[in-house]
Design an enzyme around this catalytic site. Structure first.
Site, PDB file in Angstrom:
ATOM      1  NE  ARG A  72      -4.133   1.726   1.896  1.00  0.00           N
ATOM      2  CZ  ARG A  72      -4.388   2.823   2.975  1.00  0.00           C
ATOM      3  NH1 ARG A  72      -3.808   2.445   3.847  1.00  0.00           N
ATOM      4  NH2 ARG A  72      -5.259   3.666   2.620  1.00  0.00           N
ATOM      5  CG  HIS A  78      -1.291   5.408  -0.647  1.00  0.00           C
ATOM      6  ND1 HIS A  78      -2.261   5.935   0.315  1.00  0.00           N
ATOM      7  CD2 HIS A  78      -2.036   4.333  -1.226  1.00  0.00           C
ATOM      8  CE1 HIS A  78      -3.354   5.446   0.589  1.00  0.00           C
ATOM      9  NE2 HIS A  78      -3.367   4.490  -0.450  1.00  0.00           N
ATOM     10  CG  ASN A  90      -2.060   9.872   5.982  1.00  0.00           C
ATOM     11  OD1 ASN A  90      -2.266   9.220   7.109  1.00  0.00           O
ATOM     12  ND2 ASN A  90      -2.501  11.098   6.289  1.00  0.00           N
ATOM     13  CG  HIS A 142      -7.286  -4.829  -2.180  1.00  0.00           C
ATOM     14  ND1 HIS A 142      -8.305  -3.748  -2.646  1.00  0.00           N
ATOM     15  CD2 HIS A 142      -6.251  -3.733  -1.853  1.00  0.00           C
ATOM     16  CE1 HIS A 142      -7.841  -2.386  -2.555  1.00  0.00           C
ATOM     17  NE2 HIS A 142      -6.725  -2.567  -2.029  1.00  0.00           N
TER      18      HIS A 142
HETATM   19  C1  HEM Z   1      -8.804   1.909  -6.973  1.00  0.00           C
HETATM   20  C2  HEM Z   1      -7.522   1.609  -6.524  1.00  0.00           C
HETATM   21  C3  HEM Z   1      -7.597   1.272  -4.961  1.00  0.00           C
HETATM   22  C4  HEM Z   1      -8.305   1.693  -3.890  1.00  0.00           C
HETATM   23  C5  HEM Z   1      -9.644   2.303  -3.948  1.00  0.00           C
HETATM   24  C6  HEM Z   1      -7.779   1.244  -2.766  1.00  0.00           C
HETATM   25  C7  HEM Z   1      -8.366   1.469  -1.314  1.00  0.00           C
HETATM   26  C8  HEM Z   1      -7.937   0.752  -0.139  1.00  0.00           C
HETATM   27  C9  HEM Z   1      -8.413   1.160   1.092  1.00  0.00           C
HETATM   28  C10 HEM Z   1      -9.754   2.181   1.338  1.00  0.00           C
HETATM   29  C11 HEM Z   1      -7.875   0.242   1.931  1.00  0.00           C
HETATM   30  C12 HEM Z   1      -8.064   0.118   3.447  1.00  0.00           C
HETATM   31  C13 HEM Z   1      -6.970   0.745   4.097  1.00  0.00           C
HETATM   32  C14 HEM Z   1      -7.187   0.848   5.669  1.00  0.00           C
HETATM   33  O1  HEM Z   1      -8.221   0.746   6.184  1.00  0.00           O
HETATM   34  O2  HEM Z   1      -6.268   0.819   6.533  1.00  0.00           O
HETATM   35  C15 HEM Z   1      -6.754  -0.490   1.050  1.00  0.00           C
HETATM   36  C16 HEM Z   1      -5.820  -1.417   1.937  1.00  0.00           C
HETATM   37  C17 HEM Z   1      -4.858  -1.951   0.980  1.00  0.00           C
HETATM   38  N1  HEM Z   1      -4.566  -1.635  -0.328  1.00  0.00           N
HETATM   39 FE1  HEM Z   1      -5.414  -0.700  -1.374  1.00  0.00          FE
HETATM   40  N2  HEM Z   1      -6.643   0.548  -2.961  1.00  0.00           N
HETATM   41  C18 HEM Z   1      -6.605   0.496  -4.382  1.00  0.00           C
HETATM   42  C19 HEM Z   1      -5.392   0.097  -4.713  1.00  0.00           C
HETATM   43  C20 HEM Z   1      -4.427  -0.607  -4.516  1.00  0.00           C
HETATM   44  C21 HEM Z   1      -3.217  -0.878  -5.029  1.00  0.00           C
HETATM   45  C22 HEM Z   1      -2.891  -0.606  -6.622  1.00  0.00           C
HETATM   46  C23 HEM Z   1      -2.552  -1.538  -4.354  1.00  0.00           C
HETATM   47  C24 HEM Z   1      -0.972  -2.189  -4.551  1.00  0.00           C
HETATM   48  C25 HEM Z   1      -0.296  -2.770  -5.617  1.00  0.00           C
HETATM   49  C26 HEM Z   1      -3.265  -1.744  -2.860  1.00  0.00           C
HETATM   50  C27 HEM Z   1      -2.759  -2.290  -1.977  1.00  0.00           C
HETATM   51  C28 HEM Z   1      -3.627  -2.353  -0.660  1.00  0.00           C
HETATM   52  C29 HEM Z   1      -2.991  -3.373   0.417  1.00  0.00           C
HETATM   53  C30 HEM Z   1      -2.054  -4.085   0.435  1.00  0.00           C
HETATM   54  C31 HEM Z   1      -4.151  -2.909   1.292  1.00  0.00           C
HETATM   55  C32 HEM Z   1      -4.124  -3.252   3.022  1.00  0.00           C
HETATM   56  C33 HEM Z   1      -3.157  -2.500   3.839  1.00  0.00           C
HETATM   57  C34 HEM Z   1      -3.003  -3.172   5.226  1.00  0.00           C
HETATM   58  O3  HEM Z   1      -3.096  -4.181   5.746  1.00  0.00           O
HETATM   59  O4  HEM Z   1      -2.326  -1.991   5.970  1.00  0.00           O
HETATM   60  N3  HEM Z   1      -4.475  -1.033  -3.108  1.00  0.00           N
HETATM   61  N4  HEM Z   1      -7.051  -0.115  -0.138  1.00  0.00           N
HETATM   62  C1  NAG Z   2       1.194   8.581   9.612  1.00  0.00           C
HETATM   63  C2  NAG Z   2       0.504  10.043   9.689  1.00  0.00           C
HETATM   64  O1  NAG Z   2       1.155  10.835   9.504  1.00  0.00           O
HETATM   65  N1  NAG Z   2      -0.928   9.921   9.583  1.00  0.00           N
HETATM   66  C3  NAG Z   2      -1.784  11.200   9.490  1.00  0.00           C
HETATM   67  C4  NAG Z   2      -2.770  11.111   8.198  1.00  0.00           C
HETATM   68  O2  NAG Z   2      -3.479  12.164   8.286  1.00  0.00           O
HETATM   69  C5  NAG Z   2      -4.205  12.400   9.405  1.00  0.00           C
HETATM   70  C6  NAG Z   2      -5.041  13.868   9.480  1.00  0.00           C
HETATM   71  O3  NAG Z   2      -5.631  13.816   8.081  1.00  0.00           O
HETATM   72  C7  NAG Z   2      -3.157  12.555  10.618  1.00  0.00           C
HETATM   73  O4  NAG Z   2      -3.875  13.000  11.824  1.00  0.00           O
HETATM   74  C8  NAG Z   2      -2.221  11.414  10.566  1.00  0.00           C
HETATM   75  O5  NAG Z   2      -1.210  11.868  11.724  1.00  0.00           O
END
Ligand code: HEM
Ligand code: NAG
Ligand code: NAG
Length: 314
Positions: A58, A62, A90, A186
């Site tokens: 992720r 980003h 973020n 995902h």
């Molecule tokens: C339309 C594109 C995408 C959307 C809308 C999206 C959205 C999200 C969201 C909302 C989360 C949850 C974050 C959280 O709750 O902490 C997430 C998690 C994640 N995303 Fe995506 N994502 C997209 C594309 C991608 C791409 C291109 C990658 C990597 C190649 C990616 C890898 C991940 C991974 C691995 C997680 C899990 C993160 C964790 O466990 O901390 N995503 N994504």
């Molecule tokens: C890791 C980090 O800096 N997270 C920031 C993401 O954005 C929120 C507010 O938009 C901050 O409060 C977090 O510290």
């Protein structure tokens, strides 16, 4: 003839100025152990926390989707200036400590040589292999950006439709197939309930859950999300820590957790790609390696620097 020559000159002289020259083994002379040092740090982390694969994937996404892969995501905010980390999406990017640890080891071995942007790229690649995903050679030679601005962060959201999400990908020169492939990341990791809770009841004001979600999953997620402090659920409900093609199989079973994930199975333009990957893990692996290299080559054209500390500009 004239036109060909002009465009040839433009290509020859402007391109090298505009983007860093990425190639496999960029550090083979200047820091021969660079890739090994990074791999060891990632392996150590992975052995105590398998969720690092998801964190790095992720982070890499980003990073690359905002100003190109330039480690702009790593910059800490200061009292004077907010960085990308303070932008909404973020919120939950994590894994920064692994990048710091690799950077520390690299600075000890070869000071001011290996960019933080390359560390993110290589560490992500290595963490994917550890989780069972494809192994591939990654070009290096990225430079660290000199800008990190929360206003530049314009990432797709979890409730986007396929066509909305596709706009952000095509803006980066990536295709529908690239997008469906990269969303296969995902297959690992979690999402906070706040990113999918709207699907569990009164979806779009209907008074009912999202009909494209398996009712058994709705029940399970309602239970998980009943807890305090915005709990998390696995994005792949079957093999949550394995980097495999189960994500696509789950989508076909209506078990995609976020709306964008399930949309891939519903939308006519992507359903076939999902089924192809669900039935052929090898094809997904190959496509993933290619798409990661493409995402990893995104550059915004500014030369940048080699940061000494990944969290701060030199
Ligand atoms: C339309 C594109 C995408 C959307 C809308 C999206 C959205 C999200 C969201 C909302 C989360 C949850 C974050 C959280 O709750 O902490 C997430 C998690 C994640 N995303 Fe995506 N994502 C997209 C594309 C991608 C791409 C291109 C990658 C990597 C190649 C990616 C890898 C991940 C991974 C691995 C997680 C899990 C993160 C964790 O466990 O901390 N995503 N994504
Ligand atoms: C890791 C980090 O800096 N997270 C920031 C993401 O954005 C929120 C507010 O938009 C901050 O409060 C977090 O510290
Ligand atoms: C879960 O994943 C395994 C291993 O890939 C697979 O064989 C099985 O069919 C999957 N189960 C479900 C319910 O999807």
């Amino acid at each position: 003839m004239m036109r060909i020559e002009t465009s040839f000159l433009a290509f020859f002289f402007l391109l090298p100025l505009a983007v860093a020259d990425l190639r496999v083994g960029f550090y083979s002379a200047t820091c021969p152990k660079a890739e090994q040092i990074i791999q060891q740090v990632v392996q150590k982390k992975f052995s105590s926390d398998r969720s690092i694969t998801a964190a790095l994937l992720r982070m890499h996404f980003h990073d690359c989707f905002v100003r190109g892969c330039d480690a702009s995501i790593l910059i800490d905010s200061t009292k004077k200036k907010a960085s990308e980390k303070t932008a909404g999406p973020n919120l939950t990017v994590r894994g920064f400590e692994v990048i710091d640890e690799a950077k520390k080891a690299l600075e000890a071995a070869c000071p001011s040589t290996v960019s933080c942007a390359d560390i993110i790229t290589l560490a992500t690649r290595d963490s994917v292999v550890l989780a069972g995903g494809p192994s591939y050679n990654s070009p290096t030679g990225r430079r660290d950006g000199l800008v990190s601005n929360p206003n530049d962060v314009n990432l797709p959201g979890p409730s986007f439709s396929v066509s909305q999400a596709l706009q952000s990908f095509t803006a980066k020169g990536m295709t529908l197939n690239d997008m469906v492939t990269l969303l296969g990341a995902h297959t690992v990791g979690v999402a906070h309930c706040s990113f999918f809770e709207d699907r569990l009841s009164n979806f779009h004001g209907t008074g009912s859950p999202d009909p494209s979600m398996d009712p058994a999953l709705v029940t399970k997620l309602i239970k998980i999300c009943g807890g305090p402090n915005d709990p998390t659920a696995f994005l792949d409900q079957n093999t949550s820590f394995a980097f495999d093609n189960q994500f696509y199989n789950q989508v076909n079973l209506k078990r995609g957790v976020m709306q964008i994930d399930q949309e891939l199975g519903v939308d006519k333009s992507t359903a076939g790609i999902v089924s192809g990957f669900a039935s052929n893990g090898g094809r997904f692996s190959q496509s993933f390696a290619t798409a990661m290299l493409k995402m990893g080559s995104l550059q915004d054209g500014n030369a940048g620097e080699i940061r000494k500390n990944c969290r701060a500009f030199n």
